[in-house]
Design a protein around this motif. Structure first.
Motif, PDB file in Angstrom:
ATOM      1  N   ALA A 128      -7.784  -2.197   9.585  1.00 16.73           N
ATOM      2  CA  ALA A 128      -8.020  -3.453   9.509  1.00 16.73           C
ATOM      3  C   ALA A 128      -7.299  -4.177   8.241  1.00 16.73           C
ATOM      4  O   ALA A 128      -6.949  -5.434   8.217  1.00 16.73           O
ATOM      5  N   ARG A 129      -7.360  -3.432   7.189  1.00  9.78           N
ATOM      6  CA  ARG A 129      -6.798  -3.897   5.997  1.00  9.78           C
ATOM      7  C   ARG A 129      -6.099  -2.817   5.043  1.00  9.78           C
ATOM      8  O   ARG A 129      -6.577  -1.520   4.910  1.00  9.78           O
ATOM      9  N   THR A 130      -5.001  -3.178   4.328  1.00  7.09           N
ATOM     10  CA  THR A 130      -4.320  -2.191   3.543  1.00  7.09           C
ATOM     11  C   THR A 130      -4.269  -2.921   2.145  1.00  7.09           C
ATOM     12  O   THR A 130      -3.642  -3.929   2.047  1.00  7.09           O
ATOM     13  N   LEU A 131      -5.034  -2.416   1.226  1.00  9.39           N
ATOM     14  CA  LEU A 131      -4.793  -3.410  -0.125  1.00  9.39           C
ATOM     15  C   LEU A 131      -4.085  -2.545  -1.303  1.00  9.39           C
ATOM     16  O   LEU A 131      -4.801  -1.431  -1.589  1.00  9.39           O
ATOM     17  N   TRP A 132      -3.302  -2.929  -2.116  1.00 10.38           N
ATOM     18  CA  TRP A 132      -2.685  -2.194  -3.076  1.00 10.38           C
ATOM     19  C   TRP A 132      -3.276  -2.949  -4.254  1.00 10.38           C
ATOM     20  O   TRP A 132      -3.195  -4.340  -4.445  1.00 10.38           O
ATOM     21  N   LEU A 133      -3.902  -2.330  -5.096  1.00 11.84           N
ATOM     22  CA  LEU A 133      -4.807  -2.946  -6.467  1.00 11.84           C
ATOM     23  C   LEU A 133      -3.960  -2.439  -7.499  1.00 11.84           C
ATOM     24  O   LEU A 133      -3.919  -1.003  -7.713  1.00 11.84           O
ATOM     25  N   LEU A 134      -3.122  -3.137  -8.163  1.00  9.34           N
ATOM     26  CA  LEU A 134      -2.399  -2.731  -9.238  1.00  9.34           C
ATOM     27  C   LEU A 134      -2.626  -3.407 -10.646  1.00  9.34           C
ATOM     28  O   LEU A 134      -3.253  -4.324 -10.666  1.00  9.34           O
TER      29      LEU A 134
END
Ligand SMILES: O=C1O[C@H](COP(=O)(O)O)[C@@H](O)[C@H](O)[C@H]1O
Length: 260
Positions: A236-242
């Motif tokens: 459902a979701r791919t999140l890059w936290l940078l």
């Protein structure tokens, strides 16, 4: 496959705090809608930073810790209690200070456990544990994890899937033994890309200048064999936290630099 979304924080401390707040909300929401939550933890500096930030957050008490399943994306195949094991570090950062149900803490096997030095057997045992937890509503032989977190290595590795090694090419098994990892220790256990992609949400954590090139490569259309982080995405979701240092080499189309 979900298209990666990017969230860039000013620095790694803020990133860890914001990611911890995000994880609390996600766990509480999953527990409200499905009765329990399942989270896959990552090792590494950014993963441990998030757990430490969660431990320090007063809102951690909003979580019903007894209704949370914890799994690991990878493990360094070392004896129980070794300080380099991802589970040892997670326990120190958070797990020892919250009332988890020990039955729901699914650590990967250790090298002094029942499988001894046979890391393939250890990987198979973990695959069997995952399969047992997968219900008919799940897609395949792993549970549909609510959130699966992955630290991104400077060489674009995620979990213990290193560029060009056989583990990142695995298309059938959900868990594999890893030999000859370029980052010590050389022997590890890892979820494979198909298992990672069974998660509802995949969060990739990258903070620090040494992650900038890896983030830029993985987010610029690289292949997953050469850049494993490029193949990690959620249903459902791919999140890059940078943080801004890790985002500093991203193409302008993905992350335009702030105007002066
Ligand atoms: O060895 C590992 O490294 C990666 C990344 O770690 P970092 O310290 O460079 O952030 C981590 O994701 C993985 O779980 C761990 O086993």
């Amino acid at each position: 496959m979900s298209t990666p979304q990017l969230v860039v924080h000013h620095d790694k401390e803020l990133m860890a705090q914001a990611a911890a707040a995000r994880l609390i909300t996600k766990i509480v929401d999953s527990q409200a809608s499905r009765g329990s939550a399942s989270v896959v933890l990552t090792g590494g500096r950014n993963g441990n930073g998030l757990l430490a930030a969660l431990a320090a957050a007063p809102a951690r008490d909003a979580i019903d810790w007894s209704r949370l399943d914890l799994w690991w994306g990878d493990e360094r195949y070392l004896p129980e209690g070794d300080p380099e094991r991802n589970v040892t570090q997670a326990r120190a950062a958070l797990l020892d200070s919250v009332p988890l149900d020990p039955e729901r803490v699914h650590a990967m096997p250790a090298s002094d456990g029942p499988h001894g030095t046979d890391v393939e057997a250890a990987a198979e045992a973990y695959a069997a544990e995952l399969a047992k937890a997968a219900g008919p509503e799940n897609h395949g032989s792993v549970p549909t994890f609510d959130v699966l977190m992955l630290g991104v290595g400077p060489d674009t590795h995620v979990a213990s899937l290193f560029p060009e090694l056989p583990a990142v090419r695995e298309t059938e098994r959900t868990v594999v033994g890893v030999h000859g990892a370029p980052k010590p220790p050389p022997t590890r256990i890892s979820l494979t890309l198909p298992a990672i992609r069974a998660a509802r949400e995949v969060w990739l954590l990258a903070a620090g200048e040494d992650k900038a090139e890896a983030a830029a490569i993985a987010l610029s259309g690289a292949g997953e064999i050469q850049a494993p982080a490029a193949g990690a995405y959620g249903r459902a979701r791919t999140l890059w936290l940078l943080d801004s240092a890790a985002a500093s080499q991203l193409p302008r189309s993905l992350y335009p630099p702030a105007s002066p």
